[in-house]
Design a protein around this motif. Structure first.
Motif, PDB file in Angstrom:
ATOM      1  N   LYS A   1      -6.822   3.544 -18.301  1.00  0.00           N
ATOM      2  CA  LYS A   1      -7.103   4.492 -17.232  1.00  0.00           C
ATOM      3  C   LYS A   1      -5.779   4.909 -16.616  1.00  0.00           C
ATOM      4  CE  LYS A   1      -9.836   5.028 -12.987  1.00  0.00           C
ATOM      5  NZ  LYS A   1     -10.704   4.327 -12.000  1.00  0.00           N
ATOM      6  N   THR A   2      -5.454   6.174 -16.691  1.00  0.00           N
ATOM      7  CA  THR A   2      -4.153   6.665 -16.218  1.00  0.00           C
ATOM      8  C   THR A   2      -4.205   6.879 -14.706  1.00  0.00           C
ATOM      9  OG1 THR A   2      -4.864   8.903 -16.787  1.00  0.00           O
ATOM     10  CG2 THR A   2      -3.533   7.706 -18.415  1.00  0.00           C
ATOM     11  N   VAL A   3      -4.023   5.783 -13.990  1.00  0.00           N
ATOM     12  CA  VAL A   3      -4.147   5.812 -12.547  1.00  0.00           C
ATOM     13  C   VAL A   3      -2.874   5.285 -11.904  1.00  0.00           C
ATOM     14  CG1 VAL A   3      -5.167   3.515 -12.434  1.00  0.00           C
ATOM     15  CG2 VAL A   3      -5.650   5.140 -10.612  1.00  0.00           C
ATOM     16  N   ILE A   4      -2.527   5.847 -10.774  1.00  0.00           N
ATOM     17  CA  ILE A   4      -1.509   5.270  -9.887  1.00  0.00           C
ATOM     18  C   ILE A   4      -2.281   4.587  -8.768  1.00  0.00           C
ATOM     19  CG2 ILE A   4       0.403   5.701  -8.314  1.00  0.00           C
ATOM     20  CD1 ILE A   4       1.030   8.202  -9.939  1.00  0.00           C
ATOM     21  N   PRO A   5      -2.251   3.257  -8.688  1.00  0.00           N
ATOM     22  CA  PRO A   5      -3.085   2.573  -7.697  1.00  0.00           C
ATOM     23  C   PRO A   5      -2.585   2.799  -6.281  1.00  0.00           C
ATOM     24  CG  PRO A   5      -1.623   1.004  -8.739  1.00  0.00           C
ATOM     25  CD  PRO A   5      -1.442   2.304  -9.481  1.00  0.00           C
ATOM     26  N   ALA A   6      -3.503   2.691  -5.355  1.00  0.00           N
ATOM     27  CA  ALA A   6      -3.119   2.782  -3.945  1.00  0.00           C
ATOM     28  C   ALA A   6      -2.492   1.482  -3.461  1.00  0.00           C
ATOM     29  CB  ALA A   6      -4.347   3.110  -3.097  1.00  0.00           C
TER      30      ALA A   6
ATOM     31  N   THR B   1       0.844  -1.193   0.000  1.00  0.00           N
ATOM     32  CA  THR B   1       0.000   0.000   0.000  1.00  0.00           C
ATOM     33  C   THR B   1       0.879   1.243   0.000  1.00  0.00           C
ATOM     34  OG1 THR B   1      -1.755  -1.143   1.213  1.00  0.00           O
ATOM     35  CG2 THR B   1      -1.818   1.258   1.222  1.00  0.00           C
ATOM     36  N   ALA B   2       0.536   2.205  -0.870  1.00  0.00           N
ATOM     37  CA  ALA B   2       1.268   3.481  -0.925  1.00  0.00           C
ATOM     38  C   ALA B   2       0.326   4.601  -0.476  1.00  0.00           C
ATOM     39  CB  ALA B   2       1.815   3.715  -2.321  1.00  0.00           C
ATOM     40  N   ALA B   3      -0.261   5.340  -1.423  1.00  0.00           N
ATOM     41  CA  ALA B   3      -1.169   6.441  -1.070  1.00  0.00           C
ATOM     42  C   ALA B   3      -2.462   5.904  -0.455  1.00  0.00           C
ATOM     43  CB  ALA B   3      -1.475   7.259  -2.319  1.00  0.00           C
ATOM     44  N   ASP B   4      -3.262   6.801   0.122  1.00  0.00           N
ATOM     45  CA  ASP B   4      -4.497   6.377   0.752  1.00  0.00           C
ATOM     46  C   ASP B   4      -5.647   6.247  -0.230  1.00  0.00           C
ATOM     47  OD1 ASP B   4      -4.989   9.033   0.189  1.00  0.00           O
ATOM     48  OD2 ASP B   4      -5.482   9.614   2.250  1.00  0.00           O
ATOM     49  N   LYS B   5      -5.391   6.529  -1.514  1.00  0.00           N
ATOM     50  CA  LYS B   5      -6.403   6.364  -2.563  1.00  0.00           C
ATOM     51  C   LYS B   5      -5.706   6.275  -3.910  1.00  0.00           C
ATOM     52  CE  LYS B   5      -8.225  10.370  -1.516  1.00  0.00           C
ATOM     53  NZ  LYS B   5      -7.167  10.921  -0.608  1.00  0.00           N
ATOM     54  N   ASP B   6      -6.416   5.806  -4.934  1.00  0.00           N
ATOM     55  CA  ASP B   6      -5.875   5.838  -6.291  1.00  0.00           C
ATOM     56  C   ASP B   6      -5.663   7.281  -6.726  1.00  0.00           C
ATOM     57  OD1 ASP B   6      -6.123   3.121  -6.260  1.00  0.00           O
ATOM     58  OD2 ASP B   6      -7.707   2.998  -7.771  1.00  0.00           O
ATOM     59  N   LEU B   7      -4.588   7.511  -7.489  1.00  0.00           N
ATOM     60  CA  LEU B   7      -4.203   8.870  -7.867  1.00  0.00           C
ATOM     61  C   LEU B   7      -4.162   9.032  -9.380  1.00  0.00           C
ATOM     62  CD1 LEU B   7      -1.194   9.260  -5.387  1.00  0.00           C
ATOM     63  CD2 LEU B   7      -3.571  10.011  -5.012  1.00  0.00           C
ATOM     64  N   HIS B   8      -4.403  10.259  -9.850  1.00  0.00           N
ATOM     65  CA  HIS B   8      -4.278  10.622 -11.258  1.00  0.00           C
ATOM     66  C   HIS B   8      -2.785  10.675 -11.595  1.00  0.00           C
ATOM     67  CE1 HIS B   8      -4.365  12.989 -14.923  1.00  0.00           C
ATOM     68  NE2 HIS B   8      -5.717  12.909 -14.958  1.00  0.00           N
ATOM     69  N   SER B   9      -2.374   9.900 -12.610  1.00  0.00           N
ATOM     70  CA  SER B   9      -0.932   9.819 -12.881  1.00  0.00           C
ATOM     71  C   SER B   9      -0.364  11.115 -13.449  1.00  0.00           C
ATOM     72  CB  SER B   9      -0.641   8.659 -13.839  1.00  0.00           C
ATOM     73  OG  SER B   9      -1.233   8.889 -15.105  1.00  0.00           O
ATOM     74  N   GLY B  10      -1.217  11.965 -14.025  1.00  0.00           N
ATOM     75  CA  GLY B  10      -0.731  13.264 -14.484  1.00  0.00           C
ATOM     76  C   GLY B  10      -0.504  14.231 -13.347  1.00  0.00           C
ATOM     77  N   MET B  11      -1.366  14.159 -12.349  1.00  0.00           N
ATOM     78  CA  MET B  11      -1.275  15.088 -11.216  1.00  0.00           C
ATOM     79  C   MET B  11      -0.247  14.637 -10.179  1.00  0.00           C
ATOM     80  SD  MET B  11      -3.479  17.337 -12.160  1.00  0.00           S
ATOM     81  CE  MET B  11      -3.680  18.322 -10.675  1.00  0.00           C
ATOM     82  N   PHE B  12      -0.013  13.291 -10.079  1.00  0.00           N
ATOM     83  CA  PHE B  12       0.868  12.791  -9.017  1.00  0.00           C
ATOM     84  C   PHE B  12       2.053  11.978  -9.525  1.00  0.00           C
ATOM     85  CE2 PHE B  12      -2.897  13.793  -6.553  1.00  0.00           C
ATOM     86  CZ  PHE B  12      -2.390  14.200  -5.328  1.00  0.00           C
TER      87      PHE B  12
ATOM     88  N   ASN C   1       5.529  10.648 -10.770  1.00  0.00           N
ATOM     89  CA  ASN C   1       6.882  11.018 -10.326  1.00  0.00           C
ATOM     90  C   ASN C   1       6.920  11.340  -8.842  1.00  0.00           C
ATOM     91  OD1 ASN C   1       8.417  10.586 -12.558  1.00  0.00           O
ATOM     92  ND2 ASN C   1       8.515  12.735 -13.202  1.00  0.00           N
ATOM     93  N   ALA C   2       5.979  12.128  -8.373  1.00  0.00           N
ATOM     94  CA  ALA C   2       6.023  12.537  -6.968  1.00  0.00           C
ATOM     95  C   ALA C   2       5.519  11.442  -6.046  1.00  0.00           C
ATOM     96  CB  ALA C   2       5.182  13.802  -6.771  1.00  0.00           C
ATOM     97  N   ALA C   3       4.506  10.702  -6.488  1.00  0.00           N
ATOM     98  CA  ALA C   3       3.897   9.679  -5.635  1.00  0.00           C
ATOM     99  C   ALA C   3       4.476   8.299  -5.951  1.00  0.00           C
ATOM    100  CB  ALA C   3       2.383   9.669  -5.828  1.00  0.00           C
ATOM    101  N   ARG C   4       4.682   7.535  -4.917  1.00  0.00           N
ATOM    102  CA  ARG C   4       5.185   6.179  -5.083  1.00  0.00           C
ATOM    103  C   ARG C   4       4.109   5.305  -5.748  1.00  0.00           C
ATOM    104  NH1 ARG C   4      10.399   4.818  -4.462  1.00  0.00           N
ATOM    105  NH2 ARG C   4      10.396   6.028  -2.506  1.00  0.00           N
ATOM    106  N   ASN C   5       4.528   4.476  -6.696  1.00  0.00           N
ATOM    107  CA  ASN C   5       3.604   3.581  -7.382  1.00  0.00           C
ATOM    108  C   ASN C   5       3.801   2.163  -6.852  1.00  0.00           C
ATOM    109  OD1 ASN C   5       2.301   1.856  -9.254  1.00  0.00           O
ATOM    110  ND2 ASN C   5       2.464   3.418 -10.846  1.00  0.00           N
TER     111      ASN C   5
END
Length: 463
Positions: free
Chosen positions: A323-328, A215-226, A228-232
């Motif tokens: 779907k361009t998502v970074i999963p949680a 588990t990384a973020a607390d929710k799925d994230l938009h890969s354009g908005m997050f 590089n910055a958010a762990r995948n």
């Protein structure tokens, strides 16, 4: 009557009574003992009761013992001089789906000819495991009919949940350990080496299965908005998976091979003499390059070396389109097949320690265990193994061989850990029997000569 004359008389009885043996097998095959489906619970009990009745009719003290699931049939023959054998098989079967792929009713057994002209018995459970089970019972029947007794003391334990996890058998064995004591366990649920070469499986790999959820973020994230910055977590899981094997095919966990012994030169030479076609084996699934430890034969990779496999991966969007998502979260299911000497607890701990070192500081990992069992090896110089090999060789007219198995048969491990018994796995199935699949079959020759083989083996064990 000399021992040989007695043996010949029993074998002649087997031959003369084959039609009656088939009638009994067909009766059992008509019982829809599908253990995993509660709708067939009464059919499972019907199969157990039928077996107990048949065994009582042969002079055994037999009963269908209740468990929280399906019954275990236990039977004991009278005391005899010599060793005491405990025979195991299972009377439950797999579901028949997809029904439309069967060429006939799966519970209406039929004898047909296959494309090569061999006669085959077609029905669910014909090979796995009702046909195999009755080879032993019919051998006992022939001995009783001709001599009035069995050459060794025989007990049987026939399970009704092997195809649905078998969770109630280990506690049953623990609760009845004193009653189930014997000198050697016999299991008929394996294959011959080829159609004319009998074999005894003496090596079964163990198993450790673990699932990791990162588990990384607390929710799925938009890969354009997050991005590089958010762990995948998909990337984290991919890096963990990639780290488990070296370029030479070996497993990288620290200490993984510490307790792995090399097979003897004699056994390696026997395997080399089996005529195993590595190219054909891989070619049958459209592959060509062995992926395990380099410098090992494929049989070594399958039978005597441990392995690590990725059985499933999940994370992010996997549906149609994109779907361009970074999963949680991301997960993987990973299993290790173990060989003799390896401790499942040690391997699980090594794997988890390896994973935890690779988890980034702002991520977490959950481990979900999915079972574990040690490998089983029967001593290659054991007296029971030597005698059983001689009995098989006498029936088939060629030297029976010792083989390994890449799979795991939990009951063999339970015989060792609970009852302290080594197990001889002697079966007469073939790799094309389509067990668990539509149109399951058992060669008529497998059934007939399987009965004769057990006659020879019981005679050899008595000497």
């Amino acid at each position: 009557m000399t021992d040989q004359a007695q043996l010949d008389a029993v074998l002649a009885h087997v031959d003369a009574g084959l039609d009656q043996s088939l009638d009994r097998l067909f009766h059992l095959l008509r019982i829809k003992s599908i253990s995993t489906d509660p709708a067939f619970a009464a059919e499972c009990q019907k199969a157990a009761d039928w077996l107990a009745t048949e065994l009582n009719g042969l002079g055994f003290n037999a009963s269908a013992r209740p468990t929280p699931g399906h019954s275990v049939v236990v039977a004991h023959g009278p005391d005899q001089a010599g060793p005491h054998v405990l025979f195991y098989a299972h009377y439950d079967v797999q579901p028949v789906d997809p029904l439309n792929l069967w060429n006939s009713d799966p519970f209406d057994p039929q004898i047909r000819e296959d494309a090569s002209g061999r006669k085959i018995i077609v029905a669910r459970g014909a090979s796995d495991d009702k046909g195999q089970m009755l080879t032993f019972i019919e051998a006992c029947r022939a001995y009783k009919a001709v001599t009035g007794s069995l050459p060794v003391k025989v007990s049987l334990m026939l399970e009704g949940e092997e195809e649905s996890g078998g969770k109630n058998l280990p506690p049953f064995m623990r609760d009845n350990a004193e009653e189930l004591k014997a000198d050697i366990a016999l299991v008929c649920d394996t294959d011959m080496w080829d159609r004319q070469t009998p074999s005894i499986t003496t090596m079964l790999r163990g198993l450790v299965a673990d699932e990791i959820v990162v588990t990384a973020a607390d929710k799925d994230l938009h890969s354009g908005m997050f991005g590089n910055a958010a762990r995948n977590p998909n990337q984290v899981v991919a890096e963990i998976i990639a780290s488990l094997r070296a370029p030479d095919g070996s497993v990288t966990l620290p200490g993984f091979y510490d307790d792995v012994a090399e097979i003897s030169p004699e056994l390696k030479a026997q395997w080399q003499g089996l005529g195993f076609d590595e190219k054909a084996f891989l070619g049958s699934v459209d592959l060509s390059v062995p992926a395990g430890e380099q410098g090992r034969s494929v049989l070594e990779m399958l039978w005597s070396r441990p392995t690590c496999e990725i059985n499933g991966m999940s994370g992010g969007y996997t549906g149609d389109g994109f779907k361009t998502v970074i999963p949680a979260k991301a997960s993987a299911k990973i299993s290790f097949r173990l060989v003799s000497g390896m401790d499942p607890k040690k391997i699980r701990a090594a794997f988890r320690a390896h994973v935890e070192k690779m988890i980034p500081a702002d991520c977490s990992v959950e481990f979900i265990p999915h079972g574990g069992s040690p490998a089983i090896t029967v001593p290659a110089d054991g007296e029971f193994l030597r005698k059983a090999l001689s009995g098989l060789s006498a029936e088939w007219g060629k030297q029976a061989v010792i083989t390994g198995s890449g799979g795991s048969i939990p009951v063999a491990g339970e015989f060792k850990s609970i009852l302290g018994l080594d197990t001889l796995l002697i079966g007469f199935a073939h790799v094309d029997d389509q067990i668990h699949s539509p149109n399951e079959k058992y060669d008529l020759d497998s059934f007939h000569r399987g009965i004769r083989s057990w006659v020879h083996v019981l005679a050899a064990l008595s000497k």
